[in-house]
Design a protein around this motif. Structure first.
Motif, short mmCIF file in Angstrom:
data_model
loop_
_atom_site.label_atom_id
_atom_site.label_comp_id
_atom_site.label_asym_id
_atom_site.label_seq_id
_atom_site.Cartn_x
_atom_site.Cartn_y
_atom_site.Cartn_z
N ILE A 262 0.65 -1.13 0.18
CA ILE A 262 0.18 -0.21 0.06
C ILE A 262 0.93 1.14 -0.54
O ILE A 262 1.81 1.24 1.09
N SER B 94 -0.89 4.70 -0.04
CA SER B 94 -1.55 5.94 0.05
C SER B 94 -1.86 4.73 1.38
O SER B 94 -3.14 4.60 1.31
N VAL B 95 -1.80 5.75 2.45
CA VAL B 95 -2.51 5.99 3.62
C VAL B 95 -3.44 6.72 4.12
O VAL B 95 -1.82 7.75 4.68
N GLU B 96 -4.22 7.83 4.08
CA GLU B 96 -4.42 9.11 4.70
C GLU B 96 -4.60 9.09 6.09
O GLU B 96 -4.84 8.03 6.38
N LEU C 13 -7.30 12.73 7.75
CA LEU C 13 -8.60 12.57 7.36
C LEU C 13 -9.77 14.40 7.37
O LEU C 13 -10.07 14.53 8.95
N SER D 229 -11.65 11.58 11.39
CA SER D 229 -12.15 10.36 11.71
C SER D 229 -12.54 10.45 12.87
O SER D 229 -13.86 9.36 13.34
N ARG E 159 -20.39 5.73 13.66
CA ARG E 159 -20.51 4.34 13.35
C ARG E 159 -21.23 3.61 14.69
O ARG E 159 -21.81 3.03 14.34
N HIS F 246 -15.12 -0.98 6.59
CA HIS F 246 -14.24 -0.61 7.75
C HIS F 246 -13.13 -1.75 8.59
O HIS F 246 -14.09 -3.16 8.78
N GLN G 208 -8.56 6.53 12.53
CA GLN G 208 -8.99 5.99 10.94
C GLN G 208 -7.47 6.49 9.91
O GLN G 208 -7.66 8.06 9.53
N LEU G 209 -7.45 5.37 9.60
CA LEU G 209 -6.49 5.20 8.28
C LEU G 209 -7.37 5.25 7.62
O LEU G 209 -8.36 3.80 7.23
N ARG G 210 -7.28 5.62 5.71
CA ARG G 210 -7.84 5.44 4.75
C ARG G 210 -6.90 4.59 3.60
O ARG G 210 -6.44 4.93 3.16
N LEU G 211 -7.17 3.64 3.05
CA LEU G 211 -6.59 3.37 2.08
C LEU G 211 -7.44 3.29 1.00
O LEU G 211 -8.22 2.16 0.89
N THR G 212 -6.81 3.73 0.22
CA THR G 212 -8.07 4.57 -0.97
C THR G 212 -8.17 2.99 -1.57
O THR G 212 -6.83 2.70 -2.33
N GLN H 145 -8.50 0.55 -1.85
CA GLN H 145 -8.67 -1.26 -0.77
C GLN H 145 -9.91 -2.01 -0.27
O GLN H 145 -9.76 -2.79 0.53
N TYR I 39 -11.26 1.76 5.26
CA TYR I 39 -10.72 1.98 6.55
C TYR I 39 -10.77 1.76 8.00
O TYR I 39 -10.95 0.71 7.95
N GLU J 275 -9.21 1.65 11.31
CA GLU J 275 -9.49 1.77 12.89
C GLU J 275 -8.00 0.87 13.65
O GLU J 275 -7.84 0.14 13.85
#
Lengths: 112, 317
Positions: free
Chosen positions: A8, A10-12, A15, A56, A63, B134, B185-189, B191, B205, B207
């Motif tokens: 991977i 890209s880890v954003e 956010l 976040s 959620r 998630h 949260q980390l976003r892995l686009t 994926q 996402y 957590e």
């Protein structure tokens, strides 16, 4: 079950979501966000709703609320109360952890 | 695969009525719901509860499950009997909101056939993109502090060639930002879930959950450590080496220190752009035992020459 290795790039992290993005991600409507503002759970500055920016923490909060509503049939104020209490418990647990380790350290000496 | 004893998961016997089962589930669901539970492994337990309830609440599924026989034990190696017709249930569940990806267990799928998505969401818009997924991962305090590359394994529901949903374990190499805290949260686009319409995949996402540490405590971004010191270090002051997540540091103890004193090591907590956390060192004076005559004399001399009543103000009126 098969495995697949992926690299991977890209880890954003920091956010930021617009109202529209947040609604799409969490599958909610802007009315729901307005309710959370009305309950004082989300702080809204003077801006109109559409100009608010979310992060976040908001994703996590929403959620959690949805899970409680769906899984335990809790209504919205009930879910908010449960989450507030849980947060307070977590805060207390962190303090207890500090004290427990302090005590364990003293006991460790007395036993050795 | 492993047999799952759904009755014991819910804590009911095999002759339990539908009401008994419902009652048992509701009570346990409240206790183990991961968003409010204080129990360890709440998530795993809750997932197991959901699966057990999914089977036992439905008369058809329960009958099918009972047909496997009552001689099996939880965890025992299991294979569906020959000529077992996989029940192909349409995968519409009420709110199975299991985290850490994945639907039901392999055991469930082998009995009841593959589910068309363990979690069917009513989409308000017809998305071309795949579902956002998630998942939750636990990292050590050291990982949270240093950040860096990490390979994680998560279970995700994925569609195979036949259009059936299966649990797949995915190995992902991710870069964890230094100073990350629980809940982030980390976003892995791209994926996340595959698109059913030939569009782009959704995002994944993650957590973050930071595990507790054996020595350090964490509160927000601050680190806490109990530090034993000698009576002379406390009374006379001195230099001691203190472990921090970023390596050992030398700390000066001021003369007259006491047990319970809190020393602040600025910036030695979790890193952060604007305001890194601090490390707090909690002093704890350990008195050496009087093992020999000489030791005893030293202590007696101290008592003689340094009158000291620590209990003077013990019980305040």
């Amino acid at each position: 079950m098969t495995k697949r290795e992926l690299i991977i790039i890209s880890v954003e992290r920091d956010l930021e979501f617009s109202l529209e993005e947040l609604c799409q991600l969490c599958e909610i409507t802007p009315d729901f966000i307005q309710e959370l503002i009305d309950y004082g759970t989300i702080e809204a500055n003077q801006y109109p709703l559409a100009a608010l920016r979310f992060n976040s923490e908001h994703v996590r909060l929403i959620r959690r609320i949805l899970h409680l509503e769906q899984d335990l049939q809790v209504n919205l104020p009930g879910a908010l109360l449960a989450i507030d209490l849980k947060n307070e418990i977590e805060r207390m647990q962190m303090e207890i952890d500090i004290l427990k380790k302090y005590w364990a350290s003293a006991q460790h000496y007395s036993r050795s | 695969m492993e047999y799952k004893d759904y009755y014991s998961v819910l804590g009911v016997n095999r002759k339990a009525s539908a009401d008994d089962i419902k009652r048992a589930y509701r009570k346990l669901a409240r206790k183990y719901h991961p968003d409010v539970s204080t129990e360890k492994n709440a998530e795993d337990k809750f997932k197991a509860l959901q699966e057990a309830y999914e089977v036992l609440k439905d008369t058809t599924k329960r009958e099918a499950y009972d047909q496997l026989g009552s001689q099996w034990k939880s965890g025992q190696d299991f294979r569906p009997p020959p000529n077992w017709q996989g029940f192909d249930f349409d995968g519409r569940q009420q709110g199975f909101t299991g985290e850490s990806g994945g639907g039901f267990s392999d055991f469930f799928e082998s009995i009841f056939g593959s589910q068309h998505g363990a979690r069917v969401k009513q989409s308000r818009t017809s998305r071309q993109r795949g579902q956002d997924e998630h998942a939750k991962i636990t990292i050590s305090l050291e990982d949270a502090f240093h950040g860096g590359n990490k390979t994680i394994h998560i279970q995700m529901p994925e569609m195979d060639a036949d259009g059936h949903m299966h649990n797949q374990t995915r190995a992902l190499k991710i870069n964890i930002p230094a100073g990350i805290t629980s809940g982030h949260q980390l976003r892995l686009t791209k994926q996340g879930g595959q698109s059913l319409y030939g569009g782009e995949p959704g995002d994944l996402y993650l957590e973050i959950n930071v595990a507790s540490h054996s020595s350090f405590s964490l509160q927000d971004r601050d680190i806490y450590l109990t530090l034993p010191i000698t009576p002379w270090e406390a009374a006379l002051g001195g230099k001691v080496t203190v472990p921090t997540l970023g390596g050992a540091v030398d700390v000066k103890i001021t003369a007259g220190a006491q047990t319970g004193d809190k020393l602040r090591l600025k910036g030695r907590g979790l890193p952060h752009k604007q305001t890194p956390g601090d490390q707090y060192v909690l002093l704890q004076v350990w008195t050496p035992p009087a093992k020999t005559e000489t030791d005893r004399h030293l202590y007696e001399k101290m008592a003689e020459q340094m009158p000291f009543n620590p209990r003077k103000n013990l019980v305040k009126e």
